[in-house]
Design an enzyme around this catalytic site. Structure first.
Site, PDB file in Angstrom:
ATOM      1  N   ASN A 187       0.829  -1.574   0.093  1.00  0.00           N
ATOM      2  CA  ASN A 187       0.049   0.013   0.134  1.00  0.00           C
ATOM      3  C   ASN A 187       1.208   1.100  -0.073  1.00  0.00           C
ATOM      4  O   ASN A 187       1.752   1.442   0.247  1.00  0.00           O
ATOM      5  CB  ASN A 187      -1.196  -0.084   1.627  1.00  0.00           C
ATOM      6  CG  ASN A 187      -2.031  -1.153   1.245  1.00  0.00           C
ATOM      7  OD1 ASN A 187      -2.158  -1.456   0.733  1.00  0.00           O
ATOM      8  ND2 ASN A 187      -2.435  -1.579   2.314  1.00  0.00           N
ATOM      9  N   HIS A 207       8.198   0.087   2.580  1.00  0.00           N
ATOM     10  CA  HIS A 207       8.099  -1.227   3.033  1.00  0.00           C
ATOM     11  C   HIS A 207       6.397  -1.133   2.052  1.00  0.00           C
ATOM     12  O   HIS A 207       6.184  -0.941   1.772  1.00  0.00           O
ATOM     13  CB  HIS A 207       7.246  -1.418   4.911  1.00  0.00           C
ATOM     14  CG  HIS A 207       6.227  -0.578   5.007  1.00  0.00           C
ATOM     15  ND1 HIS A 207       5.806   0.783   5.261  1.00  0.00           N
ATOM     16  CD2 HIS A 207       5.181  -1.137   5.755  1.00  0.00           C
ATOM     17  CE1 HIS A 207       4.667   0.756   5.284  1.00  0.00           C
ATOM     18  NE2 HIS A 207       4.236  -0.816   5.430  1.00  0.00           N
TER      19      HIS A 207
END
Ligand SMILES: [Zn+2]
Ligand SMILES: [Zn+2]
Ligand SMILES: [Zn+2]
Length: 362
Positions: free
Chosen positions: A173, A186
């Protein structure tokens, strides 16, 4: 690639992946409180699908300033303990402190024939792409994207082998527009205890296509995209990025191998390299389009871990950016959420051309 494992007292593990750098030497890890939260699967009888109930996630760190980032390596003696005690790594993976599944999730007996529950037994991992807080995937050297493909393949293989895991879902995301709570670059991996419904839906369509034609659906979609090229965004030898014929959002892009490849683990070294390069090209085009990092969800679909053979499982990555224009977000409204049908107010061929012409910044 060298993998160093650390088992924390709270039961979670942490891996450092070292490629060119030497593996970390001395490790100091400070234990963090792990809440005693409710975590279970509830069967949504009306829709016939699972919902994950995980109450601890409400307490997640929300957009902390850089000096309080839990994904930065712990620095110095007095600094607060982050999730990662050493900076000597290129990519780190650890079990999420606020998981949707955990290996030791408690039993969850049914309350009634309607109110059915199941233990949320699985794994949720965080993959930290770089020790550097301000890096973005598109800004990282191509070598780092290549390393990430190796780490993805390793996580896919390791989690697929766990008995409680039926499906390994790798995703990212990106951007506060879609609810990212940490800006440090990440991604995540969920080891699902069931095959998620979106994947089931693709599998059903692929099974129907295979029964009718004897061929893999994604192989046929990709062959068609390549044959006329109208929606191709970019391509490298053996891999192609395209806006799907029936894209659900304007800037949706899929990246897939041109030949049949069920998962990352079957890709050769050269294929991994080219796959990494193409993912980097797509991200660079997104960021070049409007001059700011394009938010998106990135989802990877590949062969399930339940051991059931399915002819239509073909590795692919789906990017779904939430913007429909430079300053307008695409909201999922009544027709999408209540009726389940997407309305795309753009022509996928035009959006593909825009992305094709968006030159990556150098
Ligand atoms: Zn950070
Ligand atoms: Zn295929
Ligand atoms: Zn898919």
């Amino acid at each position: 690639m060298k993998k160093t494992r650390l088992d924390r007292a709270d039961g979670r593990y942490l891996y450092w992946y070292s490629f060119d750098a030497p593996p970390p030497a001395a490790l100091r890890v400070e234990e963090q409180e792990r809440g005693d939260d409710q975590i279970e699967l509830r069967w949504n009888a009306l829709l016939g699908e699972e919902v994950i109930v995980s109450t601890g996630r409400q307490d997640r760190t929300f957009l902390p300033p850089a000096e309080h980032c839990p994904l930065c390596p712990t620095a110095g003696e007095a600094a607060f303990a982050t999730e990662i005690p050493s900076a000597d790594y290129e990519i780190a993976v650890f079990e999420n402190r606020f998981p949707s599944f955990r290996p030791d999730a408690p039993d969850a007996p049914d309350a009634s024939p309607i109110e059915r529950r199941a233990p949320a037994r699985g794994v949720c991992e965080v993959i930290v792409y770089s020790p550097r807080h301000d890096a973005t995937l598109a800004s990282l050297p191509e070598a780092q994207m290549r390393r990430l493909v190796d780490v993805w393949a390793d996580r896919y293989a390791e989690l697929s082998a766990r008995p409680e895991v039926q499906y390994v879902f790798i995703f990212e995301n990106r951007g506060k527009e879609i609810g990212v709570t940490l800006t440090h670059p990440h991604g995540q991996v969920y080891g699902f205890p069931f095959i998620p419904p979106r994947v089931e839906q693709e599998n059903a369509a692929a099974a129907e296509h295979h029964a009718r034609t004897g061929r893999c659906l994604v192989c046929d979609i990709v062959a068609e995209e390549v044959s006329h090229g109208r929606r191709i965004v970019a391509a490298v030898d053996g891999f192609v990025a395209y806006v799907p014929f029936a894209a659900r959002v304007p800037y949706e892009v899929h990246v897939a191998p041109v030949g049949h490849r069920p998962s990352l683990t079957v890709l050769s070294q050269g294929q991994r390299e080219r796959f990494a390069r193409l993912l980097g090209i797509v991200q660079a085009k997104y960021d070049a389009l409007w001059g700011f990092p394009m938010p998106y969800t990135m989802s990877m679909h590949q062969r399930a871990a339940d051991g059931v053979p399915r002819p239509g499982e073909h590795l692919h990555v789906e990017f779904m950016p939430p913007y429909r224009t430079k300053d307008k977000l695409k909201y999922l409204a009544g027709v999408e959420t209540g009726a389940g049908t997407f309305i795309n107010d753009t022509a996928p061929e035009e959006k593909a051309q825009e992305l094709r012409e968006a030159a990556p910044r150098t």
